[in-house]
Design an enzyme around this catalytic site. Structure first.
Site, PDB file in Angstrom:
ATOM      1  N   THR A  13      40.961  11.962 -51.515  1.00 53.80           N
ATOM      2  CA  THR A  13      40.458  12.122 -52.799  1.00 53.80           C
ATOM      3  C   THR A  13      40.212  13.710 -52.958  1.00 53.80           C
ATOM      4  O   THR A  13      40.052  14.186 -53.864  1.00 53.80           O
ATOM      5  CB  THR A  13      39.284  11.266 -52.780  1.00 53.80           C
ATOM      6  N   TYR A  27      42.848   7.900 -59.591  1.00 56.01           N
ATOM      7  CA  TYR A  27      43.254   9.192 -59.275  1.00 56.01           C
ATOM      8  C   TYR A  27      44.337   9.034 -58.397  1.00 56.01           C
ATOM      9  O   TYR A  27      44.525   7.828 -57.643  1.00 56.01           O
ATOM     10  CB  TYR A  27      42.143  10.129 -58.917  1.00 56.01           C
ATOM     11  N   SER A  59      44.367   8.301 -47.271  1.00 54.63           N
ATOM     12  CA  SER A  59      44.212   8.148 -45.959  1.00 54.63           C
ATOM     13  C   SER A  59      44.424   6.458 -45.523  1.00 54.63           C
ATOM     14  O   SER A  59      44.336   6.226 -44.650  1.00 54.63           O
ATOM     15  CB  SER A  59      42.805   8.471 -45.658  1.00 54.63           C
ATOM     16  N   THR A  92      38.478   9.818 -47.157  1.00 52.67           N
ATOM     17  CA  THR A  92      37.390   9.225 -46.534  1.00 52.67           C
ATOM     18  C   THR A  92      37.635   7.870 -46.005  1.00 52.67           C
ATOM     19  O   THR A  92      36.871   7.348 -45.223  1.00 52.67           O
ATOM     20  CB  THR A  92      36.066   8.905 -47.664  1.00 52.67           C
ATOM     21  N   ASP A  93      38.670   7.142 -46.536  1.00 55.53           N
ATOM     22  CA  ASP A  93      38.816   5.600 -46.153  1.00 55.53           C
ATOM     23  C   ASP A  93      39.092   5.567 -44.564  1.00 55.53           C
ATOM     24  O   ASP A  93      38.548   4.583 -43.828  1.00 55.53           O
ATOM     25  CB  ASP A  93      39.945   5.163 -46.942  1.00 55.53           C
ATOM     26  N   LYS A 163      31.754   5.080 -42.653  1.00 55.68           N
ATOM     27  CA  LYS A 163      31.739   5.084 -43.974  1.00 55.68           C
ATOM     28  C   LYS A 163      31.016   4.028 -44.318  1.00 55.68           C
ATOM     29  O   LYS A 163      31.187   2.927 -44.053  1.00 55.68           O
ATOM     30  CB  LYS A 163      33.107   5.028 -44.567  1.00 55.68           C
ATOM     31  N   GLU A 286      30.436 -11.877 -22.217  1.00 54.40           N
ATOM     32  CA  GLU A 286      31.531 -12.022 -21.059  1.00 54.40           C
ATOM     33  C   GLU A 286      32.515 -10.897 -21.485  1.00 54.40           C
ATOM     34  O   GLU A 286      33.212 -10.472 -20.711  1.00 54.40           O
ATOM     35  CB  GLU A 286      31.929 -13.257 -20.997  1.00 54.40           C
TER      36      GLU A 286
HETATM   37  N1  ASP Z   1      41.617   6.502 -50.690  1.00 60.90           N
HETATM   38  C1  ASP Z   1      40.917   7.811 -50.468  1.00 60.90           C
HETATM   39  C2  ASP Z   1      41.541   8.234 -49.262  1.00 60.90           C
HETATM   40  O1  ASP Z   1      40.989   7.840 -48.235  1.00 60.90           O
HETATM   41  C3  ASP Z   1      39.740   7.690 -50.808  1.00 60.90           C
HETATM   42  C4  ASP Z   1      38.817   9.239 -50.419  1.00 60.90           C
HETATM   43  O2  ASP Z   1      39.418  10.134 -49.885  1.00 60.90           O
HETATM   44  O3  ASP Z   1      37.823   9.165 -50.679  1.00 60.90           O
HETATM   45  O4  ASP Z   1      42.474   9.163 -49.263  1.00 60.90           O
END
Ligand code: ASP
Length: 307
Positions: A13, A27, A59, A92-93, A163, A286
């Site tokens: 992103t 986006y 990602s 971020t994912d 996250k 266990e």
């Molecule tokens: N879907 C995006 C990614 O992980 C989300 C982000 O970057 O915030 O590339």
């Protein structure tokens, strides 16, 4: 000219573009190159930076081949005298998985900083520019080392970061202990010692076949029926099988799911148990415990154990 900070772009992103400045969800991730992101920051002009676009992906689509390329390129760069540090822009994912992988395999005393953004670059108020600036500040600060995640002014250890929010810009946290440092107004305020990567080496990422590692979760009426089906699938593929199970609470499992996993383990399947809770370690029990790792990080850990 001092040593260079290598900025590696992978997409996400932070490099995303949407049709309108107020659209933060519709986006295209990874639309812009990493050099273009840096060019939008006059503060960076004149700094010894170099840029490479390793990938341009969302990602959520990160894969093992891209991980191999990324880890190899970073290890090469940090071995080069001319490189001071590496900064990676990432979605971020799956950031917590990539950060943990790099923490486990890289062998370096130099800083390797991952950063990202929750809003696309085209947003009316994007968070990416400040995050990139902070990551570079961190990378160039004296004494900093380890694989670190820098977002929203907080610096997280790769083996604790998670996250924790789907939308807000303050989307990352280090449960049970908090961040290692803050980046405030261009200065790093450290709260805890910097971590040292485990140095398992990138060679193990070149082995094949890569194991199949699947997630299971304990929940009401969990019967473990998927376990033998996954064993059959892995056998057909001739790949080693690892199962990460997110237990309830302190990693607890229904009697049926636990029995299925114990049976699989006795037949050679590697099992690692974490918790579906948002924080806290898994103690006792266990089946082997992943400690405080999140389920996605436990999956990386099991993958590395089986490679
Ligand atoms: N879907 C995006 C990614 O992980 C989300 C982000 O970057 O915030 O590339």
């Amino acid at each position: 000219m001092g040593r260079t900070v290598l900025i590696l772009g992978t997409g996400g992103t932070i490099a995303g573009v949407s049709a309108t400045p107020d659209d933060h969800v519709g986006y295209r991730a990874g639309a812009l190159g990493v050099e273009a992101l840096a060019q939008a920051l006059p503060e960076l002009s004149g700094l010894p930076l170099s840029f490479e676009q390793l990938a341009s992906i969302d990602s959520k689509d990160m894969d093992f081949v891209t991980w191999q390329r990324l880890a190899t390129r970073i290890q090469q760069a940090v071995t080069d005298e001319a490189t001071e540090a590496v900064v990676i822009t990432h979605g971020t994912d799956t950031l917590e998985e990539t950060a943990y992988l790099l923490h486990r395999v890289l062998d370096t005393p130099k800083p390797v900083i991952l950063t990202a953004a929750m809003r696309p670059a085209s947003s009316r108020s994007p968070d990416g520019p400040q995050n990139l600036l902070d990551a570079i500040t961190l990378a160039r600060s004296a004494g900093v080392h380890g694989v670190l995640v820098s977002l929203h002014g907080k610096v997280h250890a790769a083996d604790r970061v998670r996250k924790v929010h789907t939308y807000r810009v303050d989307a990352f946290d280090s449960p049970d202990g908090g961040p290692l440092a803050f980046v405030e107004n261009g200065c790093v305020r450290s709260l805890a010692p910097w971590p040292t990567p485990s140095g398992l080496g990138i060679k193990r990422l070149m082995r094949s076949p890569w194991p199949r590692i699947e997630f299971l979760t304990n929940c009401v009426d969990a019967d473990g029926a998927l376990v033998p089906l996954l064993q059959e699938l892995a056998e057909r593929e001739a790949r080693p099988l690892g199962l990460v199970v997110a237990g309830t609470g302190n990693g607890t499992l229904s009697t049926a799911l636990e029995a299925a996993l114990m049976r699989a383990q006795s037949q050679g399947v590697a099992v690692l148990r974490c918790s579906r809770c948002a924080a806290g370690p898994v103690l006792g029990g266990e089946l082997p415990s992943a400690g405080s790792l999140s389920a996605p990080q436990a999956r990386v850990e099991l993958l590395l154990q089986l490679l």
